[in-house]
Design an enzyme around this catalytic site. Structure first.
Site, PDB file in Angstrom:
ATOM      1  N   HIS A 100       0.829  -1.204   0.000  1.00  0.00           N
ATOM      2  CA  HIS A 100       0.000   0.000   0.000  1.00  0.00           C
ATOM      3  C   HIS A 100       0.860   1.250   0.000  1.00  0.00           C
ATOM      4  CE1 HIS A 100       0.791  -0.942   4.245  1.00  0.00           C
ATOM      5  NE2 HIS A 100       0.712   0.362   4.471  1.00  0.00           N
ATOM      6  N   HIS A 102       0.668   5.342   1.109  1.00  0.00           N
ATOM      7  CA  HIS A 102      -0.030   6.400   1.823  1.00  0.00           C
ATOM      8  C   HIS A 102       0.006   7.670   0.976  1.00  0.00           C
ATOM      9  CE1 HIS A 102       0.148   4.485   5.947  1.00  0.00           C
ATOM     10  NE2 HIS A 102       1.109   3.806   5.335  1.00  0.00           N
TER      11      HIS A 102
HETATM   12  P1  AMP Z   1       1.648   0.862   7.483  1.00  0.00           P
HETATM   13  O1  AMP Z   1       2.225   1.258   8.816  1.00  0.00           O
HETATM   14  O2  AMP Z   1       2.377   1.536   6.328  1.00  0.00           O
HETATM   15  O3  AMP Z   1       1.529  -0.617   7.317  1.00  0.00           O
HETATM   16  O4  AMP Z   1       0.210   1.505   7.445  1.00  0.00           O
HETATM   17  C1  AMP Z   1      -0.968   0.783   7.625  1.00  0.00           C
HETATM   18  C2  AMP Z   1      -2.086   1.786   7.681  1.00  0.00           C
HETATM   19  O5  AMP Z   1      -3.316   1.095   7.537  1.00  0.00           O
HETATM   20  C3  AMP Z   1      -2.171   2.607   8.965  1.00  0.00           C
HETATM   21  O6  AMP Z   1      -2.024   3.991   8.671  1.00  0.00           O
HETATM   22  C4  AMP Z   1      -3.561   2.283   9.500  1.00  0.00           C
HETATM   23  O7  AMP Z   1      -4.200   3.395  10.101  1.00  0.00           O
HETATM   24  C5  AMP Z   1      -4.285   1.816   8.264  1.00  0.00           C
HETATM   25  N1  AMP Z   1      -5.413   0.920   8.491  1.00  0.00           N
HETATM   26  C6  AMP Z   1      -5.413  -0.215   9.225  1.00  0.00           C
HETATM   27  N2  AMP Z   1      -6.632  -0.780   9.208  1.00  0.00           N
HETATM   28  C7  AMP Z   1      -7.419   0.002   8.430  1.00  0.00           C
HETATM   29  C8  AMP Z   1      -8.784  -0.051   8.034  1.00  0.00           C
HETATM   30  N3  AMP Z   1      -9.603  -1.042   8.421  1.00  0.00           N
HETATM   31  N4  AMP Z   1      -9.270   0.943   7.230  1.00  0.00           N
HETATM   32  C9  AMP Z   1      -8.448   1.938   6.835  1.00  0.00           C
HETATM   33  N5  AMP Z   1      -7.140   2.031   7.172  1.00  0.00           N
HETATM   34  C10 AMP Z   1      -6.633   1.086   7.975  1.00  0.00           C
END
Ligand code: AMP
Ligand code: ZN
Length: 139
Positions: A100, A102
């Site tokens: 993913h 951001h």
């Molecule tokens: P990372 O630290 O790059 O793996 O980021 C994962 C991101 O996913 C974090 O910013 C979380 O807030 C986001 N996240 C986790 N669960 C969900 C969800 N159900 N819906 C939207 N975002 C999510």
């Protein structure tokens, strides 16, 4: 798909999301824990844990959507800038092990991402690492 993966569950529709965009390969939705209003994610629909696992056509599909989504996001929240962030491996802050990106709207003096501690290479080290990387490069 991975049964243990929260983003795969979102792709399958088993967990709701605030969807922004989708096509056959990618899905974008608002991050549930925003660093700033409008913070959203762009994910691959197929499960790959890391960017280096993604086939080139999927990486290209993700990259092609980043600019237009970022433009829409900063217009919507009236932000003058944004960061694209892609964490890979837990040591780099990757909590969800499904590829993913951001898209994080930025505003002056918002306090996000302070100055990074940039270093300098000792003499010869830059060339040594350059050679090791080019020797490892599989493209
Ligand atoms: P990372 O630290 O790059 O793996 O980021 C994962 C991101 O996913 C974090 O910013 C979380 O807030 C986001 N996240 C986790 N669960 C969900 C969800 N159900 N819906 C939207 N975002 C999510
Ligand atoms: Zn997944």
């Amino acid at each position: 798909m991975s049964d243990q993966c929260i983003f795969c569950e979102i792709v399958k529709g088993n967990i709701p999301c605030a969807k922004i965009f989708e096509d056959d390969q990618v899905l974008s939705f608002l991050d549930i824990g925003p660093l700033s209003p409008g913070h959203c994610l762009l994910i691959s629909k197929k499960h790959y844990a890391r960017l280096e696992h993604c086939p080139a056509d999927l990486t290209a599909a993700l990259a092609s959507r980043l600019g237009p989504i970022a433009q829409a996001v900063i217009t919507a929240v009236n932000a003058p800038g944004y960061n694209i962030l892609n964490n890979n491996h837990p040591c780099a802050g990757q909590l969800v092990e499904h590829v993913h990106f951001h898209i994080i709207p930025r505003n002056p003096n918002d306090g996000l991402f302070g100055n990074w501690p940039a270093d300098k290479y000792p003499a010869g080290e830059m060339e040594r690492i350059q050679q090791k990387i080019t020797d490892s490069l599989a493209i």
